[in-house]
Scaffold this motif. Structure first.
Motif, PDB file in Angstrom:
ATOM      1  N   VAL A  42       0.869  -1.180   0.000  1.00 25.11           N
ATOM      2  CA  VAL A  42       0.000   0.000   0.000  1.00 25.11           C
ATOM      3  C   VAL A  42       0.904   1.227   0.000  1.00 25.11           C
ATOM      4  O   VAL A  42       1.648   1.460   0.968  1.00 25.11           O
ATOM      5  CB  VAL A  42      -0.930   0.008   1.227  1.00 25.11           C
ATOM      6  CG1 VAL A  42      -1.856   1.234   1.185  1.00 25.11           C
ATOM      7  CG2 VAL A  42      -1.751  -1.284   1.274  1.00 25.11           C
ATOM      8  N   GLN A  43       0.838   2.012  -1.071  1.00 23.88           N
ATOM      9  CA  GLN A  43       1.813   3.076  -1.300  1.00 23.88           C
ATOM     10  C   GLN A  43       1.823   4.142  -0.204  1.00 23.88           C
ATOM     11  O   GLN A  43       2.884   4.659   0.135  1.00 23.88           O
ATOM     12  CB  GLN A  43       1.546   3.731  -2.659  1.00 23.88           C
ATOM     13  CG  GLN A  43       1.841   2.832  -3.850  1.00 23.88           C
ATOM     14  CD  GLN A  43       3.326   2.519  -3.979  1.00 23.88           C
ATOM     15  OE1 GLN A  43       4.172   3.408  -3.969  1.00 23.88           O
ATOM     16  NE2 GLN A  43       3.649   1.235  -4.079  1.00 23.88           N
ATOM     17  N   ASN A  44       0.649   4.498   0.342  1.00 25.04           N
ATOM     18  CA  ASN A  44       0.639   5.580   1.339  1.00 25.04           C
ATOM     19  C   ASN A  44       0.684   5.074   2.784  1.00 25.04           C
ATOM     20  O   ASN A  44       0.468   5.829   3.727  1.00 25.04           O
ATOM     21  CB  ASN A  44      -0.575   6.493   1.133  1.00 25.04           C
ATOM     22  CG  ASN A  44      -1.886   5.742   1.246  1.00 25.04           C
ATOM     23  OD1 ASN A  44      -1.901   4.521   1.278  1.00 25.04           O
ATOM     24  ND2 ASN A  44      -2.988   6.473   1.303  1.00 25.04           N
ATOM     25  N   PHE A  45       0.979   3.781   2.956  1.00 27.89           N
ATOM     26  CA  PHE A  45       1.243   3.220   4.280  1.00 27.89           C
ATOM     27  C   PHE A  45       2.757   3.219   4.528  1.00 27.89           C
ATOM     28  O   PHE A  45       3.555   3.225   3.585  1.00 27.89           O
ATOM     29  CB  PHE A  45       0.728   1.788   4.391  1.00 27.89           C
ATOM     30  CG  PHE A  45      -0.743   1.665   4.695  1.00 27.89           C
ATOM     31  CD1 PHE A  45      -1.618   2.725   4.467  1.00 27.89           C
ATOM     32  CD2 PHE A  45      -1.261   0.490   5.200  1.00 27.89           C
ATOM     33  CE1 PHE A  45      -2.970   2.616   4.740  1.00 27.89           C
ATOM     34  CE2 PHE A  45      -2.612   0.353   5.481  1.00 27.89           C
ATOM     35  CZ  PHE A  45      -3.468   1.425   5.244  1.00 27.89           C
ATOM     36  N   ASN A  87       2.730  -1.760   6.385  1.00 26.00           N
ATOM     37  CA  ASN A  87       2.612  -2.767   5.339  1.00 26.00           C
ATOM     38  C   ASN A  87       2.989  -4.153   5.834  1.00 26.00           C
ATOM     39  O   ASN A  87       2.344  -5.144   5.481  1.00 26.00           O
ATOM     40  CB  ASN A  87       3.494  -2.384   4.145  1.00 26.00           C
ATOM     41  CG  ASN A  87       2.764  -1.551   3.118  1.00 26.00           C
ATOM     42  OD1 ASN A  87       2.057  -2.068   2.259  1.00 26.00           O
ATOM     43  ND2 ASN A  87       2.921  -0.235   3.213  1.00 26.00           N
TER      44      ASN A  87
END
Length: 521
Positions: free
Chosen positions: A99-102, A107
């Motif tokens: 998940v890019q914005n985690f 993650n």
């Protein structure tokens, strides 16, 4: 790692007659193989041969049409990835499941979150375990960093730690070295050996024969969904492996014929790029490429290559300096204008920037030309011409597909890559920017793509080749420039640089007694 006569009595995974069908298409056809504890077992095959489908069944993502899976001698029915995780099976996917914005920490914890006595998410304990694993296996991470802010190579580390965090002892690695530097690859191979020595069963999907030779005990070769043979790596040559994989003899030699250089096509002067966090990623960057020349850009991932190419192609703004194509200033041009100026672009991330995954193969094949004749006239699209182009590209570049109307998402990673390369080279660009063009491709496909790049060079095109594969750079490039910390620290004709010298420059070190050579243009 265990000796061969020991591992045969220690089978971790056995697959018997596994078959997977998608409609009328058979991706896996009665595949049987065994993987032992304490060994690294290679899985080799062409793009679209069915390797990832097979491993997705083993990791619970897909369910077999027929056949059986045994874990430690017991038949299992894996209906989800959670079932596989519970049995100690973990998979590091070729295309990261992050998940890019985690953050890195979030993650790794995702899906296996634990709480303390008060019912609050126990981040401290999770962080401690992550740090311990990263130190144990030499995979240094920053738990608080967001995925979108770290390099591709660092994301690979997150995926590996994520699997180990779940206590997996049967580990599947799908093309794990595709985005790593030579130093990182060596480190990863040592990690795989260490994991096997601890009694874990390792399955390594790879197209890189040299790496399989270096680390695998045995390798199973599949072709068009069927097992061809399982071989002992100690007594098998890379040439034999390649022949088993593609069904014919493969040449590992790339002949770069002499070409007379023409006019300057690309000229970059004092270029500067600053990212969204106001960090300067490219500075004092100067480079030129002429017609009939391939310039290879070598560097450790994260040293500005991504930002450089995005700025050249108009995907992000630059903060200083100029970019000229055929003498025309395109410093702040939007992507469509860059394309029209004769630039072809094979991007670093094929799924995010190379394809529109929900669109079908016809739409993706025509992305760059749909608004031009003969593919359109005014506001009308000529579907027949678009279909004709699509079929020609898929056939010429052997893009394995079930229908021209299937989505790009449904192609294997290697076939997605071949579709992009087919589309970009077919436009006959004056300048081709190729970022890891053979990432995830098998040796047969690599041989073909390399021949196409060299043919483009022979026809007078200028090519900027960015690759984390030093072998690829050395085989194809006329000149190699090395980037470190956002600027070129040296460049020379390919034959005048050794792999060791390139490695030193990549690490920011000076090369003794070659100062005048390294900085010669």
């Amino acid at each position: 790692m265990m000796e061969q006569n020991e591992v045969n009595s220690n089978v971790a995974i056995e697959m018997k007659d596994l078959t997977k069908q998608f409609g009328t298409f058979t991706a896996n056809d009665h595949i049987s193989m065994q993987v032992n504890r304490g060994e690294v077992h290679g899985l080799l095959g062409e793009n679209g041969a069915g390797k990832t489908t097979l491993m997705n069944m083993l990791s619970g993502i897909l369910q077999p049409t027929s056949g059986e899976i045994f874990v430690d001698g017991q038949e299992v029915h894996l209906r989800s990835a959670k079932d596989a995780t519970a049995l100690g099976i973990g998979m590091v996917h070729q295309h990261f499941m992050l998940v890019q914005n985690f953050t890195v920490l979030e993650n790794i914890m995702l899906g296996v979150e634990k709480t303390n006595k008060m019912g609050i998410l126990d981040r401290k304990a999770a962080r401690q375990k992550i740090v311990e694993l990263s130190q144990r296996y030499g995979l240094q991470l920053t738990p608080e960093a967001k995925i979108e802010d770290i390099s591709v190579g660092m994301q690979q580390r997150v995926e590996i730690i994520k699997v180990l965090y779940r206590n997996a002892d049967i580990l599947i690695f799908d093309e794990p070295t595709a985005v790593l530097t030579p130093q990182e690859i060596d480190e990863l191979l040592e990690i795989l050996k260490r994991l096997a020595s601890e009694g874990k069963a390792i399955i390594l999907i790879s197209h890189k024969l040299k790496e399989l030779k270096a680390v695998a005990d045995r390798t199973t070769i599949i072709r068009r969904g069927k097992v061809i043979e399982t071989v002992e790596m100690s007594s098998t040559s890379p040439e034999k492996l390649a022949e088993l994989m593609v069904g014919h003899e493969v040449s590992f030699h790339r002949e770069r014929k002499d070409v007379s250089l023409g006019a300057e096509v690309l000229k970059i002067n004092n270029f500067k790029v600053v990212n969204d966090q106001k960090v300067t990623k490219i500075h004092d960057f100067n480079l030129s490429i002429r017609k009939g020349e391939i310039v290879g850009l070598a560097g450790i991932d994260g040293n500005g290559q991504t930002e450089l190419i995005k700025a050249i192609t108009g995907l992000i703004p630059s903060a200083g300096g100029t970019v000229e194509i055929n003498g025309k200033n395109l410093t702040h041009a939007e992507p469509r204008k860059v394309i029209r100026a004769g630039v072809g672009h094979i991007p670093e991330d094929r799924q995010r920037f190379g394809l529109i995954l929900p669109m079908n193969l016809v739409e993706n094949s025509n992305l760059m030309v749909y608004d031009q004749s003969p593919y359109s006239k005014g506001t009308f699209i000529n579907k027949n011409e678009m279909i004709k182009l699509t079929k020609n590209l898929l056939n010429k570049y052997d893009v394995r597909h079930s229908s021209i109307y299937e989505t790009a998402r449904d192609l294997s990673g290697g076939n997605q890559q071949k579709l992009i390369i087919a589309r970009e080279l077919s436009r006959d660009p004056d300048l081709l920017i190729a970022f890891n063009p053979t990432r995830g491709l098998d040796v047969g496909a690599i041989e073909f793509i390399h021949s196409q790049i060299l043919a483009a060079r022979a026809e007078g095109h200028a090519i900027l080749l960015i690759s984390y594969e030093l072998d690829e750079l050395q085989q194809l490039s006329d000149r190699i420039a090395v980037i470190h910390d956002g600027t070129i620290v040296g460049q020379a004709k390919t034959e005048d640089l050794t792999e060791s010298e390139i490695g030193l420059l990549m690490a920011g070190e000076q090369v003794a007694d070659k100062e005048e050579l390294i900085h010669a243009n």
